[in-house]
Motif scaffolding. Structure first.
Motif, PDB file in Angstrom:
ATOM      1  N   HIS A  77      31.634  12.196  18.949  1.00 47.04           N
ATOM      2  CA  HIS A  77      32.526  11.058  18.603  1.00 47.04           C
ATOM      3  C   HIS A  77      33.236  10.588  20.158  1.00 47.04           C
ATOM      4  N   ASN A  78      33.687  11.352  20.859  1.00 46.90           N
ATOM      5  CA  ASN A  78      34.159  10.974  22.048  1.00 46.90           C
ATOM      6  C   ASN A  78      35.067   9.693  22.019  1.00 46.90           C
ATOM      7  N   VAL A  79      36.392  10.006  21.312  1.00 49.18           N
ATOM      8  CA  VAL A  79      37.272   9.033  21.182  1.00 49.18           C
ATOM      9  C   VAL A  79      38.515   9.617  21.431  1.00 49.18           C
ATOM     10  N   LEU A  80      39.843   8.787  21.281  1.00 50.38           N
ATOM     11  CA  LEU A  80      41.028   9.080  21.565  1.00 50.38           C
ATOM     12  C   LEU A  80      41.517  10.524  21.007  1.00 50.38           C
ATOM     13  N   ARG A  81      41.281  10.674  19.671  1.00 55.27           N
ATOM     14  CA  ARG A  81      41.705  11.787  19.065  1.00 55.27           C
ATOM     15  C   ARG A  81      40.808  13.317  19.573  1.00 55.27           C
ATOM     16  N   LYS A 101      28.153   8.634  25.831  1.00 55.92           N
ATOM     17  CA  LYS A 101      27.720   7.394  24.691  1.00 55.92           C
ATOM     18  C   LYS A 101      26.856   6.492  25.564  1.00 55.92           C
ATOM     19  N   GLY A 102      26.831   6.668  27.023  1.00 51.01           N
ATOM     20  CA  GLY A 102      26.266   5.816  27.757  1.00 51.01           C
ATOM     21  C   GLY A 102      26.857   4.301  27.822  1.00 51.01           C
ATOM     22  N   ARG A 103      28.166   4.250  28.012  1.00 47.96           N
ATOM     23  CA  ARG A 103      28.724   3.019  27.800  1.00 47.96           C
ATOM     24  C   ARG A 103      28.328   2.071  28.974  1.00 47.96           C
ATOM     25  N   SER A 104      28.077   2.651  30.297  1.00 45.21           N
ATOM     26  CA  SER A 104      27.750   1.753  31.234  1.00 45.21           C
ATOM     27  C   SER A 104      26.379   1.032  30.895  1.00 45.21           C
ATOM     28  N   GLU A 105      25.445   1.928  30.554  1.00 46.61           N
ATOM     29  CA  GLU A 105      24.166   1.387  29.873  1.00 46.61           C
ATOM     30  C   GLU A 105      24.194   0.403  29.057  1.00 46.61           C
ATOM     31  N   ARG A 126      21.430  11.596  21.651  1.00 38.86           N
ATOM     32  CA  ARG A 126      22.670  11.761  22.391  1.00 38.86           C
ATOM     33  C   ARG A 126      23.432  12.825  21.618  1.00 38.86           C
ATOM     34  N   TYR A 127      23.472  12.820  20.388  1.00 42.23           N
ATOM     35  CA  TYR A 127      23.894  13.940  19.608  1.00 42.23           C
ATOM     36  C   TYR A 127      23.309  15.232  20.033  1.00 42.23           C
ATOM     37  N   ALA A 128      22.158  15.210  20.076  1.00 36.87           N
ATOM     38  CA  ALA A 128      21.492  16.586  20.157  1.00 36.87           C
ATOM     39  C   ALA A 128      21.496  17.102  21.662  1.00 36.87           C
ATOM     40  N   ASN A 129      21.865  16.115  22.598  1.00 40.15           N
ATOM     41  CA  ASN A 129      22.211  16.671  23.926  1.00 40.15           C
ATOM     42  C   ASN A 129      23.415  17.283  24.029  1.00 40.15           C
ATOM     43  N   VAL A 130      24.486  17.048  23.251  1.00 36.39           N
ATOM     44  CA  VAL A 130      25.728  17.860  23.146  1.00 36.39           C
ATOM     45  C   VAL A 130      25.346  19.565  22.812  1.00 36.39           C
ATOM     46  N   PHE A 131      24.381  19.340  21.941  1.00 30.73           N
ATOM     47  CA  PHE A 131      24.383  20.987  21.572  1.00 30.73           C
ATOM     48  C   PHE A 131      23.566  21.589  22.551  1.00 30.73           C
ATOM     49  N   ALA A 132      22.512  20.969  23.354  1.00 27.59           N
ATOM     50  CA  ALA A 132      21.908  21.289  24.490  1.00 27.59           C
ATOM     51  C   ALA A 132      22.890  22.057  25.564  1.00 27.59           C
ATOM     52  N   LYS A 133      24.003  21.098  25.793  1.00 31.72           N
ATOM     53  CA  LYS A 133      24.842  21.513  26.791  1.00 31.72           C
ATOM     54  C   LYS A 133      25.517  22.802  26.291  1.00 31.72           C
ATOM     55  N   LEU A 134      25.734  23.193  25.128  1.00 35.51           N
ATOM     56  CA  LEU A 134      26.326  24.459  24.572  1.00 35.51           C
ATOM     57  C   LEU A 134      25.175  25.476  24.577  1.00 35.51           C
ATOM     58  N   ALA A 274      19.855  -0.700  21.720  1.00 35.52           N
ATOM     59  CA  ALA A 274      21.244   0.268  22.047  1.00 35.52           C
ATOM     60  C   ALA A 274      21.131   1.618  21.420  1.00 35.52           C
ATOM     61  N   GLY A 275      20.269   1.698  20.434  1.00 29.55           N
ATOM     62  CA  GLY A 275      20.013   3.208  20.154  1.00 29.55           C
ATOM     63  C   GLY A 275      20.693   3.614  18.753  1.00 29.55           C
ATOM     64  N   PHE A 276      21.013   2.578  17.883  1.00 27.30           N
ATOM     65  CA  PHE A 276      21.315   2.610  16.588  1.00 27.30           C
ATOM     66  C   PHE A 276      20.386   2.435  15.486  1.00 27.30           C
ATOM     67  N   ALA A 277      19.216   2.443  15.715  1.00 28.63           N
ATOM     68  CA  ALA A 277      18.293   2.442  14.485  1.00 28.63           C
ATOM     69  C   ALA A 277      18.329   3.602  13.773  1.00 28.63           C
ATOM     70  N   PRO A 278      18.232   3.456  12.262  1.00 32.12           N
ATOM     71  CA  PRO A 278      18.031   4.657  11.462  1.00 32.12           C
ATOM     72  C   PRO A 278      16.933   5.594  11.760  1.00 32.12           C
ATOM     73  N   PHE A 279      17.179   6.651  11.698  1.00 30.18           N
ATOM     74  CA  PHE A 279      16.401   8.012  11.953  1.00 30.18           C
ATOM     75  C   PHE A 279      15.083   8.091  11.291  1.00 30.18           C
ATOM     76  N   GLY A 280      13.999   8.199  12.260  1.00 26.35           N
ATOM     77  CA  GLY A 280      12.894   8.527  11.691  1.00 26.35           C
ATOM     78  C   GLY A 280      11.956   7.100  11.090  1.00 26.35           C
ATOM     79  N   GLN A 281      12.605   6.120  11.278  1.00 26.13           N
ATOM     80  CA  GLN A 281      11.686   4.750  10.813  1.00 26.13           C
ATOM     81  C   GLN A 281      10.888   4.210  11.600  1.00 26.13           C
TER      82      GLN A 281
END
Length: 333
Positions: A77-81, A101-105, A126-134, A274-281
């Motif tokens: 999520h990468n938000v304030l909380r 989140k690629g905010r600059s892009e 982007r979600y998958a990349n977080v797990f790759a970092k782990l 922007a990267g928000f299309a539903p998955f697998g469509q």
């Protein structure tokens, strides 16, 4: 809700690659039913309006999470909380990786033509990349749909059992910039209803939306408003049984995509790039506003910013085009 729904196919792909991995999902209690089908997973409630409220509440949450014997934290999520939680986790040796989140892009993409109009990395990637970092890389190519749920009995009394394809329609969105005009959506529903071939199930939220959907239910045959009738878990089960979902760039499209339901999305001042299309469509399932008439699209990532005149952008999508796409997909099912 859409952001949470987009995590589900990613987590399923992760678990298929690493079947012994145990996951703890930190989210609001309301969203828990989205994860019920995933194995080796438990939902940990984030009570952000109660015991986890504020900085002190997040300290309590940190201590509760630390007691779970975690081997790593993936912040999707990468938000304030979550950034406050990250500060607390620096007191431990537990790795804490965050989404980029690629905010600059995205800022460049929505800069009114000043940046390159190119597709950005999907949110799922982007979600998958977080797990790759782990240390858990995996691929998102494949079918990671949830199984169809048992049809909720509470819906039977309303919809009936007549064998017609079910079309879900979610006509609302958080911002006006990505919501198809009411009078045009009404034409879509009228055209689909007049064929006498489908059952049309309407999804929405607040009181104003409920009133609009109730009017359409009264005006058109085989049209049913589902607002306020089912629990969220039952609504997910109903969505999983749809033959197709028609939605805006909004959460209901992502909920349907979790179950592999074909999703037709309508786009206003936002854009799939922007990267928000539903998955697998299929890309062709995204019906876009006319960029020749409205060349600044996308004007924002969330649909909350519109230049003068761009409130008319979705009027460039004709109801007949929407109906034709829905019927084309149903004819292949």
């Amino acid at each position: 809700m859409g952001d949470v729904a987009m995590t589900v196919p990613v987590l399923k792909a992760l678990q298929q690659r690493y079947p012994d991995l145990v996951l703890t999902v930190l989210t609001r209690k309301f969203f828990a039913p989205m994860f019920f089908q995933l194995s080796n997973l438990k939902v940990f409630e984030a009570d952000v309006k109660g015991r986890h409220k504020g900085v002190l509440g997040l300290w309590k949450l940190y201590k509760e999470l630390k007691s779970q014997n975690l081997d790593g934290v993936a912040d999707l999520h990468n938000v304030l909380r979550s950034n406050i939680l990250k500060k607390y986790f620096t007191l431990t040796t537990i790795p804490f990786k965050q989404i980029n989140k690629g905010r600059s892009e995205k800022k460049a993409l929505t800069s009114g033509g000043k940046g390159a109009f190119v597709p950005l990395k999907s949110t799922h990637a982007r979600y998958a990349n977080v797990f790759a970092k782990l240390g858990y890389p995996f691929e998102l190519e494949g079918d990671f749909s949830l199984a169809r749920e048992k049809y909720p009995e509470a819906a039977t009394k309303i919809i009936g059992v007549e064998a017609k394809p079910w079309i879900g329609i979610a006509p609302f969105a958080a911002f006006e910039g990505k919501m198809y005009p009411k009078e045009l959506m009404e034409q879509v529903i009228q055209q689909l209803s007049s064929t006498n071939r489908y059952k049309i199930l309407l999804f929405g939220g607040g009181q104003h939306e409920k009133e609009i959907l109730a009017q359409w239910q009264l005006r058109f045959d085989d049209v049913f408003s589902m607002v306020g009738i089912l629990s969220f878990q039952e609504e997910l089960a109903l969505i999983s049984n749809l033959d197709i979902m028609l939605s805006m760039d909004s959460g209901n499209g992502h909920l349907a995509a979790m179950y592999g339901v074909p999703v037709v999305t309508l786009w206003g001042v936002t854009h799939p790039y922007a990267g928000f299309a539903p998955f697998g469509q299929n890309e062709e399932n995204s019906i876009l506003s006319d960029r020749e008439k409205y060349p600044l699209i996308p004007t924002s990532v969330y649909g909350n910013k519109m230049p003068d005149g761009y409130d008319k952008a979705m009027e460039s999508i004709s109801p007949s085009k929407v109906v034709n796409k829905v019927e084309q997909i149903l004819s292949k099912e």
